[in-house]
Design a protein around this motif. Structure first.
Motif, mmCIF file in Angstrom:
data_model
loop_
_atom_site.group_PDB
_atom_site.id
_atom_site.type_symbol
_atom_site.label_atom_id
_atom_site.label_comp_id
_atom_site.label_asym_id
_atom_site.label_seq_id
_atom_site.Cartn_x
_atom_site.Cartn_y
_atom_site.Cartn_z
ATOM 1 N N CYS A 1 0.830 -1.212 0.000
ATOM 2 C CA CYS A 1 0.000 0.000 0.000
ATOM 3 C C CYS A 1 0.866 1.264 0.000
ATOM 4 O O CYS A 1 0.549 2.238 -0.691
ATOM 5 C CB CYS A 1 -0.942 -0.005 1.197
ATOM 6 S SG CYS A 1 -2.264 -1.215 1.069
ATOM 7 N N MET A 2 1.952 1.233 0.769
ATOM 8 C CA MET A 2 2.851 2.385 0.800
ATOM 9 C C MET A 2 3.489 2.588 -0.575
ATOM 10 O O MET A 2 3.593 3.727 -1.062
ATOM 11 C CB MET A 2 3.942 2.194 1.861
ATOM 12 C CG MET A 2 4.808 3.416 2.043
ATOM 13 S SD MET A 2 5.921 3.322 3.444
ATOM 14 C CE MET A 2 7.119 2.155 2.865
ATOM 15 N N ALA A 3 3.885 1.503 -1.220
ATOM 16 C CA ALA A 3 4.478 1.591 -2.552
ATOM 17 C C ALA A 3 3.467 2.149 -3.552
ATOM 18 O O ALA A 3 3.797 3.016 -4.368
ATOM 19 C CB ALA A 3 4.967 0.219 -2.996
ATOM 20 N N LEU A 4 2.247 1.669 -3.485
ATOM 21 C CA LEU A 4 1.207 2.156 -4.383
ATOM 22 C C LEU A 4 0.924 3.639 -4.151
ATOM 23 O O LEU A 4 0.741 4.397 -5.103
ATOM 24 C CB LEU A 4 -0.072 1.331 -4.201
ATOM 25 C CG LEU A 4 -1.219 1.659 -5.147
ATOM 26 C CD1 LEU A 4 -0.805 1.451 -6.591
ATOM 27 C CD2 LEU A 4 -2.420 0.794 -4.808
ATOM 28 N N LEU A 5 0.923 4.053 -2.910
ATOM 29 C CA LEU A 5 0.732 5.469 -2.596
ATOM 30 C C LEU A 5 1.847 6.318 -3.216
ATOM 31 O O LEU A 5 1.587 7.404 -3.751
ATOM 32 C CB LEU A 5 0.690 5.674 -1.079
ATOM 33 C CG LEU A 5 0.474 7.098 -0.602
ATOM 34 C CD1 LEU A 5 -0.907 7.598 -1.013
ATOM 35 C CD2 LEU A 5 0.631 7.175 0.902
ATOM 36 N N CYS A 6 3.074 5.821 -3.176
ATOM 37 C CA CYS A 6 4.191 6.546 -3.803
ATOM 38 C C CYS A 6 4.004 6.635 -5.317
ATOM 39 O O CYS A 6 4.234 7.688 -5.917
ATOM 40 C CB CYS A 6 5.512 5.851 -3.486
ATOM 41 S SG CYS A 6 6.038 6.008 -1.770
ATOM 42 N N PHE B 1 2.336 14.480 -8.681
ATOM 43 C CA PHE B 1 1.823 15.744 -8.180
ATOM 44 C C PHE B 1 2.916 16.677 -7.650
ATOM 45 O O PHE B 1 2.620 17.772 -7.195
ATOM 46 C CB PHE B 1 0.773 15.496 -7.091
ATOM 47 C CG PHE B 1 -0.435 14.771 -7.616
ATOM 48 C CD1 PHE B 1 -1.386 15.451 -8.360
ATOM 49 C CD2 PHE B 1 -0.598 13.417 -7.389
ATOM 50 C CE1 PHE B 1 -2.496 14.793 -8.861
ATOM 51 C CE2 PHE B 1 -1.703 12.746 -7.882
ATOM 52 C CZ PHE B 1 -2.649 13.436 -8.622
ATOM 53 N N PHE B 2 4.168 16.233 -7.714
ATOM 54 C CA PHE B 2 5.289 17.055 -7.247
ATOM 55 C C PHE B 2 6.078 17.574 -8.439
ATOM 56 O O PHE B 2 6.232 16.877 -9.443
ATOM 57 C CB PHE B 2 6.201 16.235 -6.325
ATOM 58 C CG PHE B 2 5.558 15.865 -5.029
ATOM 59 C CD1 PHE B 2 5.699 16.673 -3.918
ATOM 60 C CD2 PHE B 2 4.788 14.711 -4.916
ATOM 61 C CE1 PHE B 2 5.095 16.342 -2.720
ATOM 62 C CE2 PHE B 2 4.178 14.378 -3.724
ATOM 63 C CZ PHE B 2 4.328 15.192 -2.624
ATOM 64 N N GLY C 1 9.087 4.313 -3.027
ATOM 65 C CA GLY C 1 8.146 3.345 -3.596
ATOM 66 C C GLY C 1 8.849 2.087 -4.064
ATOM 67 O O GLY C 1 8.374 0.973 -3.826
ATOM 68 N N ALA C 2 9.989 2.249 -4.725
ATOM 69 C CA ALA C 2 10.747 1.083 -5.188
ATOM 70 C C ALA C 2 11.239 0.248 -4.010
ATOM 71 O O ALA C 2 11.188 -0.986 -4.043
ATOM 72 C CB ALA C 2 11.916 1.536 -6.060
ATOM 73 N N ALA C 3 11.692 0.912 -2.952
ATOM 74 C CA ALA C 3 12.149 0.187 -1.760
ATOM 75 C C ALA C 3 10.971 -0.537 -1.088
ATOM 76 O O ALA C 3 11.118 -1.681 -0.630
ATOM 77 C CB ALA C 3 12.811 1.151 -0.783
ATOM 78 N N ALA C 4 9.812 0.118 -1.039
ATOM 79 C CA ALA C 4 8.631 -0.515 -0.447
ATOM 80 C C ALA C 4 8.189 -1.714 -1.278
ATOM 81 O O ALA C 4 7.822 -2.761 -0.731
ATOM 82 C CB ALA C 4 7.498 0.495 -0.313
ATOM 83 N N PHE C 5 8.235 -1.582 -2.611
ATOM 84 C CA PHE C 5 7.899 -2.725 -3.464
ATOM 85 C C PHE C 5 8.902 -3.857 -3.265
ATOM 86 O O PHE C 5 8.533 -5.037 -3.274
ATOM 87 C CB PHE C 5 7.856 -2.319 -4.939
ATOM 88 C CG PHE C 5 6.502 -1.870 -5.409
ATOM 89 C CD1 PHE C 5 5.375 -2.659 -5.222
ATOM 90 C CD2 PHE C 5 6.360 -0.660 -6.059
ATOM 91 C CE1 PHE C 5 4.130 -2.233 -5.667
ATOM 92 C CE2 PHE C 5 5.114 -0.234 -6.511
ATOM 93 C CZ PHE C 5 3.996 -1.035 -6.315
#
Length: 76
Positions: free
Chosen positions: A8-13, A19-20, A33-37
């Motif tokens: 979920c954290m990776a998907l949020l990233c 948006f940045f 995100g890559a680290a979370a995946f």
């Protein structure tokens, strides 16, 4: 349960980085995100996918600091 949290954290990233506008901030979010995946896939028992995510993370970090890479290569 913990694997799902990393997913979920990776998907949020993945959803939030467009948006940045600051390049380094985008790279930081994509790296997170890559680290979370990587953790997600590792916890699911897929080390090959985890390694691919870590390679992606390394590429992002290198792209964020090109002047440091030039110094390491002896070009700057």
């Amino acid at each position: 349960m913990i694997a799902t949290a990393f997913g979920c954290m990776a998907l949020l990233c993945v959803i939030s980085w467009p948006f940045f506008s600051d390049y380094k901030k985008v790279v930081q979010i994509q790296s997170a995100g890559a680290a979370a995946f990587a953790m997600y896939f590792l916890m699911l028992g897929s080390p090959t996918a985890a390694i691919a995510c870590l390679i992606s993370c390394a590429q992002l970090v290198v792209s964020a600091y090109p002047s440091g890479v030039d110094r390491l290569a002896g070009n700057g």
